[in-house]
Design an enzyme around this catalytic site. Sequence first.
Site, PDB file in Angstrom:
ATOM      1  N   THR A 152       0.727  -1.031  -0.746  1.00 53.51           N
ATOM      2  CA  THR A 152       0.050  -0.498   0.167  1.00 53.51           C
ATOM      3  C   THR A 152       0.519   1.316   0.148  1.00 53.51           C
ATOM      4  OG1 THR A 152      -1.612  -1.042   1.391  1.00 53.51           O
ATOM      5  CG2 THR A 152      -1.552   1.390   1.402  1.00 53.51           C
TER       6      THR A 152
ATOM      7  N   GLY B 251      -0.683  -2.327   6.070  1.00 55.52           N
ATOM      8  CA  GLY B 251      -1.037  -3.360   7.042  1.00 55.52           C
ATOM      9  C   GLY B 251      -1.885  -4.218   7.125  1.00 55.52           C
TER      10      GLY B 251
HETATM   11  N1  ASP Z   1      -4.109  -2.364   5.060  1.00 55.74           N
HETATM   12  C1  ASP Z   1      -3.606  -2.783   3.042  1.00 55.74           C
HETATM   13  C2  ASP Z   1      -5.823  -3.302   3.278  1.00 55.74           C
HETATM   14  O1  ASP Z   1      -5.587  -3.989   4.222  1.00 55.74           O
HETATM   15  C3  ASP Z   1      -3.272  -3.711   2.964  1.00 55.74           C
HETATM   16  C4  ASP Z   1      -2.385  -3.246   2.890  1.00 55.74           C
HETATM   17  O2  ASP Z   1      -1.836  -1.721   3.911  1.00 55.74           O
HETATM   18  O3  ASP Z   1      -1.116  -3.665   2.744  1.00 55.74           O
HETATM   19  O4  ASP Z   1      -6.021  -3.957   2.305  1.00 55.74           O
END
Ligand code: ASP
Length: 328
Positions: free
Chosen positions: A196, A248
């Site tokens: 992300t 996350g």
């Molecule tokens: N937080 C994002 C999600 O759960 C994924 C990420 O941050 O990598 O969609």
Amino acid sequence: MLKLMLLLVIPALLAACAASNKAPRPPRFAIAIHGGAGVIDRGAPEAEKESYRQSLERALRHGRDRLAAGDSALDVAESVVRILEDDPNFNAGKGAVFTEDGRHELDASIMDGRNLACGAVAGVRTVKNPITLARLVMEKTSHVLLVSDGAEQFATAVGVERVDPTYFDTERRRRALDRVLEERKRRAEQEKSRGTVGCVALDSHGNLAAATSTGGMTGKRYGRAGDSPIIGAGTYADNRTCAVSCTGTGEEFIRHVVAFQVSALMRYAGMPVEQAARTVIFERLQPDDGGLIAVSRTGEIAMPYNSSGMFRGAADSSGLFKVSIWEE
Ligand code: ASP
């Protein structure tokens, strides 16, 4: 007469000394970015690591230079996230992960710390830069979050750039999906690979903004949204406290309302941004859940994570300019 002079001069001297001993002036502007937590292993080829560093530096330099030119935190946060969305190294826009049925569903949100205005989109499939659509939800509707077909319809109404869904495909993310599906056959497992992107900024006018954009988690179910489009979970900005962007395992960040919790610890418990951010990442979340970036109203930056690494960068008007992946 001498006494009188001393009485006048000594307090003035003391005041001058006190002024020169004061803490250095806080930065006029500050910016932090992330490109996801829990990422590549330290043994990865040097060229791959270098490519990530260059991607982070490019986005950070752009944001730093625009803040230095006096641009608003909101414009900077949006444009930095657009750069990261266009960069196939990250899981947002081009390079987004695949859902379990081999598609892409993109989520993004943005928030203006001046007035708590915010906008978000979830599950969009043809919008090249979801962060811009999120900003238009904020500016052109009375809503905060538009999802799926409704968000696509809004994208048509406001005329943002569209792409064929295959534009988001990358070989690397396709292989990641194959690995997850293989692994799932063997044992139910929640995929951790992420990437992300996010940006938080304090501008030279004293305003804060935060922006986050993602393809979500590899192999996610059709219709699943994580924390990234949820104001308070993945993104938050309030001029009274800080701006926060998270990365996350989205479900955990929603459960713990992470971005807002950092702001609340500052506002109600009087914690500095570093302490507030670390409290949430290390005392509320579990190891390997992820991390966040935050900038306070006075320009302090915090970037804690509890995963193996987090792509990140920070810069400010005092000359700080640094990108990292792991602890150094
Ligand atoms: N937080 C994002 C999600 O759960 C994924 C990420 O941050 O990598 O969609």
